[in-house]
Structures are given as structure tokens and as C-alpha cells.
Design an enzyme around this catalytic site. Structure first.
Site, short mmCIF file in Angstrom:
data_model
loop_
_atom_site.label_atom_id
_atom_site.label_comp_id
_atom_site.label_asym_id
_atom_site.label_seq_id
_atom_site.Cartn_x
_atom_site.Cartn_y
_atom_site.Cartn_z
N ASP A 3 -23.21 18.20 -16.20
CA ASP A 3 -24.17 17.48 -15.37
C ASP A 3 -25.54 17.41 -16.05
O ASP A 3 -26.26 16.42 -15.94
CB ASP A 3 -24.32 18.18 -14.02
CG ASP A 3 -23.06 18.03 -13.20
OD1 ASP A 3 -23.05 18.43 -12.05
OD2 ASP A 3 -22.06 17.50 -13.75
N TYR B 145 -25.44 14.73 -18.55
CA TYR B 145 -25.44 13.44 -17.86
C TYR B 145 -26.86 13.09 -17.39
O TYR B 145 -27.34 11.98 -17.60
CB TYR B 145 -24.47 13.50 -16.67
CG TYR B 145 -24.46 12.24 -15.83
CD1 TYR B 145 -25.27 12.13 -14.71
CD2 TYR B 145 -23.64 11.17 -16.16
CE1 TYR B 145 -25.28 10.99 -13.95
CE2 TYR B 145 -23.65 10.01 -15.40
CZ TYR B 145 -24.46 9.93 -14.29
OH TYR B 145 -24.46 8.79 -13.54
N ASP B 146 -27.51 14.09 -16.77
CA ASP B 146 -28.87 13.85 -16.28
C ASP B 146 -29.81 13.46 -17.41
O ASP B 146 -30.70 12.62 -17.25
CB ASP B 146 -29.40 15.09 -15.56
CG ASP B 146 -28.70 15.27 -14.22
OD1 ASP B 146 -28.73 16.38 -13.67
OD2 ASP B 146 -28.09 14.30 -13.74
N SER C 129 7.40 8.45 3.97
CA SER C 129 7.66 7.63 2.78
C SER C 129 9.08 7.08 2.89
O SER C 129 9.75 7.33 3.90
CB SER C 129 7.45 8.41 1.50
OG SER C 129 8.05 9.65 1.61
N LYS D 48 7.82 -4.92 -0.38
CA LYS D 48 7.18 -3.61 -0.57
C LYS D 48 6.03 -3.80 -1.54
O LYS D 48 6.23 -4.09 -2.72
CB LYS D 48 8.20 -2.60 -1.12
CG LYS D 48 7.60 -1.22 -1.25
CD LYS D 48 8.69 -0.20 -1.50
CE LYS D 48 8.15 1.21 -1.50
NZ LYS D 48 7.23 1.48 -2.58
N GLU E 190 -1.02 -1.33 3.63
CA GLU E 190 -1.22 -1.18 2.20
C GLU E 190 -2.52 -1.84 1.77
O GLU E 190 -2.79 -2.99 2.15
CB GLU E 190 -0.03 -1.85 1.49
CG GLU E 190 0.31 -1.29 0.16
CD GLU E 190 0.99 0.07 0.23
OE1 GLU E 190 1.20 0.62 1.34
OE2 GLU E 190 1.30 0.59 -0.85
N LYS F 112 13.66 -2.38 7.93
CA LYS F 112 13.41 -1.42 9.01
C LYS F 112 14.23 -1.82 10.22
O LYS F 112 14.29 -3.02 10.55
CB LYS F 112 11.94 -1.43 9.42
CG LYS F 112 11.00 -0.97 8.33
CD LYS F 112 9.55 -1.21 8.68
CE LYS F 112 8.70 -0.90 7.47
NZ LYS F 112 7.40 -1.54 7.49
N CYS G 12 14.31 28.98 -28.02
CA CYS G 12 13.25 28.25 -27.32
C CYS G 12 12.11 27.93 -28.29
O CYS G 12 11.61 28.82 -28.96
CB CYS G 12 12.74 29.10 -26.16
SG CYS G 12 11.24 28.46 -25.42
N CYS H 262 8.92 30.22 -26.96
CA CYS H 262 8.84 31.68 -27.00
C CYS H 262 9.88 32.30 -27.93
O CYS H 262 9.87 33.51 -28.16
CB CYS H 262 8.98 32.27 -25.60
SG CYS H 262 10.63 32.16 -24.93
S1 IVH Z 1 6.90 1.36 5.61
C1 IVH Z 1 8.39 4.14 7.57
N1 IVH Z 1 6.54 -1.02 4.59
O1 IVH Z 1 5.65 2.28 0.30
C2 IVH Z 1 7.90 4.33 6.24
N2 IVH Z 1 5.83 0.84 3.33
O2 IVH Z 1 7.54 4.67 -0.19
C3 IVH Z 1 6.49 3.94 6.06
N3 IVH Z 1 4.77 0.29 1.22
O3 IVH Z 1 3.83 4.97 1.59
C4 IVH Z 1 6.29 2.91 5.08
N4 IVH Z 1 4.91 -1.89 1.41
O4 IVH Z 1 2.56 2.88 0.98
C5 IVH Z 1 6.40 0.29 4.42
N5 IVH Z 1 6.24 -3.18 3.85
C6 IVH Z 1 6.09 -1.88 3.66
C7 IVH Z 1 5.49 -1.35 2.51
C8 IVH Z 1 5.38 0.04 2.38
C9 IVH Z 1 4.50 -0.87 0.65
C10 IVH Z 1 4.47 1.62 0.65
C11 IVH Z 1 3.75 2.56 1.59
C12 IVH Z 1 4.57 3.79 1.67
C13 IVH Z 1 5.49 3.66 0.51
C14 IVH Z 1 6.82 4.29 0.88
#
Ligand code: IVH
Length: 675
Positions: free
Chosen positions: A33, A36-37, A82, A117, A175, A286, A404, A407
Site C-alpha cells: 500500500d 501504491y500511495d 446449482s 443456460k 444471471e 425445469k 514420488c 518426496c
Molecule cells: S436455474 C434450480 N436457469 O447456471 C437451479 N440457472 O449450474 C438454479 N444459469 O448457478 C439455476 N442460466 O448461475 C438456471 N436459465 C438458467 C440459467 C442458470 C444460467 C446458471 C446459474 C446457476 C448455474 C447452475
């Protein structure tokens, strides 16, 4: 004004912008820092002396110096999930079959929503009475970081929902991304600062200086919501309602029934991919009906009701410069190909995993070979095949090492695995460093600012040699703040981040130790064997009675296999490990958190299902029982509390009668599970 002055001015600006980037965007400062300063003071001096010198990227016009505030943590009201991936048609078919089986449906005709996605960053937007009050990053799904200020600069995200009587509270997920075109323009301006649009969106969003975020072309598309009691019956209708509230939704959102329609849409969007203004890496399917989504629930971090159907990966040709052996945290020796760097779909690739030695042999991969590399999504690139050139002499066959490379301990071949392993478990530096990295990593203690790079640095400087050293960093204060890239501020931030994590839940602690075969679930099971922290300490003080007891409990714990218990035993029998744990415990506050208990008549009970249930599949019944706090077991014995008998119950029902175990029929189970 001389040219020399102008050059000096420009150089100074370039230098400060370079360090700003390292600090702000890459979280990786290289100067202290104080240094930087000094640069900033110098720039101010030059500017004062030559007020006519102008530059569009003068940092003094953009930021008011470094901001020391950090992003605060945010506990998501409902977990951000996810997605599991489907790579091929068969994966999608299995996804459909699993749903039908779980819901106990005869008919395969379930409706799905379909959306691209988007390759961006997910955020959680919390609206209370129609007003945006918090925006947070996904983080680990449970906790993210508050970025409300940054998100508020995104025009497409309404501060206020356009609805007269808004819900009291709603979480809208989606997103944040940058379009392909905006990315190219931004990179021109920022001198190729970002590798790809996703990276640019991330770097733009997570800015302590909101003004920088504001200047970036961030966009948003919603793709979900948290619990919403007054919501619509289907995902599609809910998204349409969001649209009327002013929330952007995907223009490609559709519904479809059955595998053929899903695949038709997949091929259609795949063909159109280059015309879509932002990067997408697949489609998300979904289950459209929200009540089915609820019944299906989640497995760990992923829902049973959704899947990402990924597009095929991208490939490119390059040459293997060298094959290295990497020793992992648990000793696994993985060959890695060091490549002539090659750009694959916008990402510079210079390493590819070779998985294991069988793979090298099977594909006959040798140093110097030209190979086809494949990169799909976030996974580490791998080698598809060798491109043979008859005119070129190849190097010798690649053989697994006998010892290895780190080690020198002998390399052993695990009979039940393809993995080749270094036998120097607790002495191999690669394994020790791997363990330290795991200990501080996101899924374990999650110490911010202490990542792989810093662990390597501190280990090499002998500052962190074992776990407890992490908590004694203050001792090395003067040494660290004098190191390149470190300063008072960054050191203070690190110590604070470490102090923040001194209180550790026992199961997290056990998981963080990085013992082979002990993932989060097994760590949970192991920690439950310890009724108090005192017993845990006695166990590691080698109290023979306690040890006998604990191993006995572990061997009889449902779900803990012999590999896991064996590995935990071996780890705990090693004196070096025991001592390490004891000195670590002195630095931290180990706790057993009172489990979030759901109160139901079967909470804490061991239950077993037998026969066929009419109203739901076994999987749904099991997940329901677990939600109610029961433990579902598969074999019946005296410790079993309740047997739930469906039709055609056989030997288990008989045994339950013999043992005097409480028996419930489907009717009473249904009543109980709905209560
Ligand atoms: S649904 C129910 N829909 O993908 C699960 N995710 O791997 C919640 N993402 O963290 C996610 N487009 O950031 C959903 N049409 C979409 C998406 C989407 C991108 C991302 C989202 C999520 C990741 C899941």
C-alpha cells in the site's frame, strides 16, 4: 511541456491502472500500500505541475484511492442451487426417468420449461414490498456477498417492481452477464483485460468502487426465485408474471413435453447459438409444475427437477511440451500435459489433465506429440486423441514413476483403483500443501484472501507449515508486510478473515482435515459420534476407552463404509496428526452446533420402509422422512424404531413383529408426512 514529461505522465498512469487492476479485479496486489500511495502522490504532483496534461484513463479521475471496505456476507433466505449436467441424450432420458419414478407416475408426459443456460454470474435479488433491498452473489449457495450498490447500477434490474400490491418479500434469481459485442468493446478499452465475457462480467460486478460497475454494460435475465407462497402454479407463468413487473426474462423461454420436444429445442438453439447475443453453454430444463418441483426436492446442492443440457465442447490442436506428475492432497499421482498454449473458445489453455496412467497407455500419449484438446464448460481440458505424423520420430513411451517426484517415497498402485499413489502420506510436501489448500478452501474453512497462491507462498517461506500456523500468522507480521505484494492493509484484512473463522463446527472441522474418503457427508456422520468437544479432545489425546467407544460407534454407523472408517482410523492413529489436531484446537473454538431440529413425531427416529407404497415412490418417501428429521435405514434390527409397511411386505414385517418394533401402514404414514 516536454515529451519526456508527457511520457512520464502516461507511464505513471499505466502503472497505476495496472496495479488497480491487480487489486480491484484480480484480488492479487503485487505492491504494498505504501508503494501504491507513493505512485498516487507522484501522479498528483505531476498533474499539479502540468495541469494541461490530460488522459482519458487517468485513475485520479476515476477512483478516490483504494477502498478498504469488504463485501459483507449474506445468508440467502433459501439456498441457491446449482445444476447437474446432461452431456448426451441418454443423460436427459435418465433425468426424465428418475422424475417419473420418484413421483411414481405411470405417464411420462411431464411438462418442462426450457431456457438457454447463460454463461454469467448468478445473483439473488431480495425485494421487500416491491423495493430492491439486497442483491447478493451466489457464493457457496448458502452464503453470498452483498453487492446491492453494484447491482443498483444495472439499468435492467428495477429498483422497484412495477406492481400495485407487491409481495411482502420475494427472492428473484438470475444471471448477470455481458453480451459478446459489449465484451469486445470493453476489452478494447481495457487493453484485453478479460479472457471472456463471463470474466468481464465478474470483474465488473465485484468492484468495491461502484462507479466502475456503473460504467460497464452489465445485463440481467431472471431464471428462478426462492420460496414464494403466492406464486403461480407453473415456472413459465411465474416468469411471465415477473416480466409484467419489469424483470427481464429469457426471450427464448418455452415449454415442451417429452424427450423429443426437448431435443428438438436443444438442436434448434444449438444451431442458433452464434446469433444469440450472449454466451450460452447449454439449455436448462425445469419441471414446469411448481408443486411437482416441491415434491421432487433436492439432492445436496442440485434439484431433482432441473438439469443443464450442455452443448458439445470445443476442440483445438496443439503440442505437448512435457508430461508432469502432480501429487494431490491424498497422494494421488496425476499426469498433466504441459501444452504449447492454445486459445480454445476464448480461453487460453496451457495444461490438460491426463486423468491417469491407464489413459496415457490407452491413447498412447507421449511428450512432443500433437494432440486434440477438448474443453467443455468449466471442466479441466483433456486430450481427445493424438494426431500422428508418420514423418516425425516420437519420444519414448511414457511410464509411471517408481517414486514420488516430490518426496521420493515409493509409488504404490491401489488394487481397487486406477489411481497411482505416493506412499509418503504425512511426509510428502505435495500432500501437506494440498491439505493446507483444502483446509482453507471454499468448501472447508473458506478463508478469504488465503488461496492456493498464498498457501504456496507462505509454505515456501516456512510461515505456514501446518494447520495451526494459519492462526498464528500475526507472529510473522513484519516478515509478511515486507513481502512483495503485501502491505499493512492486505495483512490486516487477511488476519481479520482468519480470525473470522476461529469458531468451527465439528463436522466442518473434520471435513476440513481433508482425510481420504471423508467428504462432507461422512464428516457429518463421524462428528455425530462425538457427543461433546471434550470427548473429541480426549479421543485425540489417545484416551483408549474413548477411542474404543468411538470406533465402535463409527463401525455401526449407517452410511459410513469400511473405507471411510478405515481411513479415519488410520489418520487418527498417526501421532503426528493427533499432535497437529491438538495444537490446532488450542487456536480455535470448536463447537457442536445444536442441530436444526425439525419437530415431528419421527424426529430422531430410525425408520425403515418395506413393501410398495401406493401414493409415492420409495425415494420420495425417504426424502420426506429425512425432511421430518428421521433417519432412514435399510436393515432392520433392535435399534430400528418404526417400520412403515406398504403392500406385499415380507420378511421385514415379520421381523419387526418378532422384535416388537412399531409398525405403521401407508395410511398413517401419509397422515404423518402431511402433518
Ligand atoms: S436455474 C434450480 N436457469 O447456471 C437451479 N440457472 O449450474 C438454479 N444459469 O448457478 C439455476 N442460466 O448461475 C438456471 N436459465 C438458467 C440459467 C442458470 C444460467 C446458471 C446459474 C446457476 C448455474 C447452475
Amino acid at each position: 511541456m516536454t515529451n519526456v514529461k508527457e511520457k512520464k505522465f502516461k507511464n505513471l498512469i499505466e502503472k497505476i491502472n495496472y496495479h488497480n487492476d491487480l487489486y480491484y479485479n484480480k484480488d492479487n496486489p503485487q505492491i504494498s500500500d505504501v508503494e501504491y500511495d507513493a505512485l498516487i502522490t507522484e501522479l498528483k504532483r505531476v498533474q499539479k505541475k502540468y495541469p494541461n496534461l490530460l488522459s482519458a484513463d487517468n485513475p485520479l479521475n476515476k477512483i478516490g484511492g483504494k477502498v478498504s471496505a469488504e463485501f459483507s456476507k449474506f445468508n440467502h433466505p433459501t439456498r441457491m442451487l446449482s445444476l447437474d449436467n446432461a452431456m448426451i441424450k441418454g443423460d436427459v432420458e435418465n433425468f426424465l426417468k428418475r422424475i417419473i419414478r420418484f413421483l411414481s407416475f405411470k405417464d411420462i408426459n411431464i411438462q418442462f420449461s426450457i431456457e438457454p443456460k447463460i454463461d454469467g454470474l448468478s445473483v439473488n435479488l431480495i425485494y421487500e414490498n416491491g423495493q430492491l433491498i439486497v442483491a447478493a452473489t451466489r457464493g457457496d449457495g448458502l452464503n453470498g456477498e452483498i453487492i446491492t450498490g453494484n447491482v443498483s447500477t444495472i439499468k435492467e434490474i428495477p429498483q422497484k417492481l412495477q406492481i400495485n400490491s407487491p409481495p411482502k418479500k420475494i427472492e428473484i434469481r438470475g444471471e448477470i452477464f455481458i453480451t459478446k459485442k459489449d465484451f469486445l468493446n470493453l476489452n478494447k478499452k481495457t487493453k484485453n483485460q478479460f479472457a471472456n465475457p463471463r470474466n468481464a462480467a465478474a470483474g465488473s460486478l465485484r468492484q468495491l468502487d461502484v462507479k466502475i460497475t456503473k460504467s460497464r454494460p452489465l445485463k440481467f435475465i431472471a431464471h428462478g426465485f426462492g420460496v414464494y407462497e403466492n406464486g403461480k402454479k407453473t415456472y413459465y407463468d411465474q416468469m411471465m408474471e415477473f416480466k409484467t413487473w419489469g424483470i427481464p426474462i429469457s426471450p427464448y423461454l418455452k415449454v415442451a413435453n417429452g424427450i423429443d420436444e426437448l431435443l428438438k429445442n436443444y438442436n434448434y438453439i444449438n444451431d442458433k447459438r452464434s446469433e444469440i447475443p450472449y454466451d450460452i453453454d447449454g439449455l436448462v430444463y425445469k419441471v414446469n409444475d411448481i408443486s411437482y418441483q416441491r415434491r421432487l426436492g433436492t439432492v445436496g446442492k442440485t434439484p431433482r427437477w432441473a438439469i443443464a443440457h450442455k452443448f458439445a465442447s470445443e476442440t483445438a490442436k496443439t503440442r505437448i511440451k512435457k508430461i508432469d506428475i502432480q501429487i494431490g492432497r491424498t497422494g494421488s499421482a496425476t499426469p498433466v500435459a504441459r501444452l504449447e498454449p492454445i486459445n480454445i473458445g476464448g480461453v487460453l489453455v496451457s495444461n490438460a489433465t491426463l486423468h491417469n496412467f491407464e489413459e496415457i497407455e490407452k491413447k498412447d500419449i507421449r511428450e512432443g506429440d500433437t494432440v486434440v484438446i477438448e474443453r467443455a464448460g468449466d471442466v479441466i481440458p483433456h486430450i481427445l486423441n493424438v494426431v500422428l505424423d508418420k514423418n516425425k520420430k516420437r519420444s519414448k513411451l511414457f511410464k509411471p514413476p517408481k517414486s514420488c517426484p516430490v518426496c521420493g517415497s515409493s509409488i504404490i498402485i491401489d488394487p481397487d483403483e486406477v489411481v497411482v499413489r505416493c506412499s509418503g502420506a504425512y511426509i510428502c510436501e505435495a500432500q501437506i500443501i494440498g491439505g493446507l489448500k483444502h483446509f482453507v478452501s471454499r468448501s472447508a474453512l473458506d478463508i478469504e484472501g488465503l488461496g492456493d497462491k498464498q498457501i504456496n507462498l507462505f509454505y515456501n517461506k516456512k510461515i505456514i507449515k501446518n494447520y495451526s500456523d494459519i492462526f498464528k500468522l500475526e507472529k510473522n507480521r513484519s516478515q509478511i508486510i515486507d513481502m512483495e505484494g503485501w502491505g499493512e492493509l492486505s495483512f490486516k484484512n487477511l488476519v481479520e478473515a482468519i480470525n473470522d473463522k476461529r469458531r468451527i463446527e465439528l463436522s466442518k472441522f473434520v471435513y476440513s482435515l481433508g482425510i481420504r474418503f471423508i467428504g462432507e457427508k461422512n464428516a457429518q456422520a463421524i462428528s455425530q459420534a462425538f457427543k461433546s468437544i471434550d470427548i473429541f479432545i480426549r479421543f485425540y489425546n489417545n484416551d483408549q476407552d474413548v477411542k474404543k467407544d468411538i470406533f465402535n460407534i463409527l463401525e455401526n454407523t449407517d452410511g459410513l463404509g469400511p473405507k471411510a472408517t478405515g481411513s479415519f482410523r488410520e489418520y487418527s492413529e498417526y501421532k503426528g496428526n493427533r499432535n497437529q489436531i491438538l495444537s490446532l484446537i488450542e487456536e480455535i473454538d470448536l463447537v457442536i452446533s445444536s442441530l436444526k431440529t425439525v419437530k415431528s413425531p419421527i424426529t430422531g427416529k430410525k425408520i425403515i420402509f418395506t413393501g410398495t407404497l401406493d401414493s409415492m415412490s420409495r425415494a420420495e418417501a425417504k426424502s420426506m422422512a429425512e425432511k421430518l428429521g428421521a433417519k432412514v435405514v435399510s436393515s432392520i434390527n433392535r435399534s430400528t424404531d418404526i417400520l412403515i409397511a406398504g403392500e406385499k411386505s415380507g420378511s421385514k414385517l415379520k421381523k419387526a413383529n418378532e422384535l416388537g418394533i412399531k409398525i405403521m401402514n401407508e395410511e398413517s404414514w401419509k397422515k404423518l408426512s402431511k402433518s
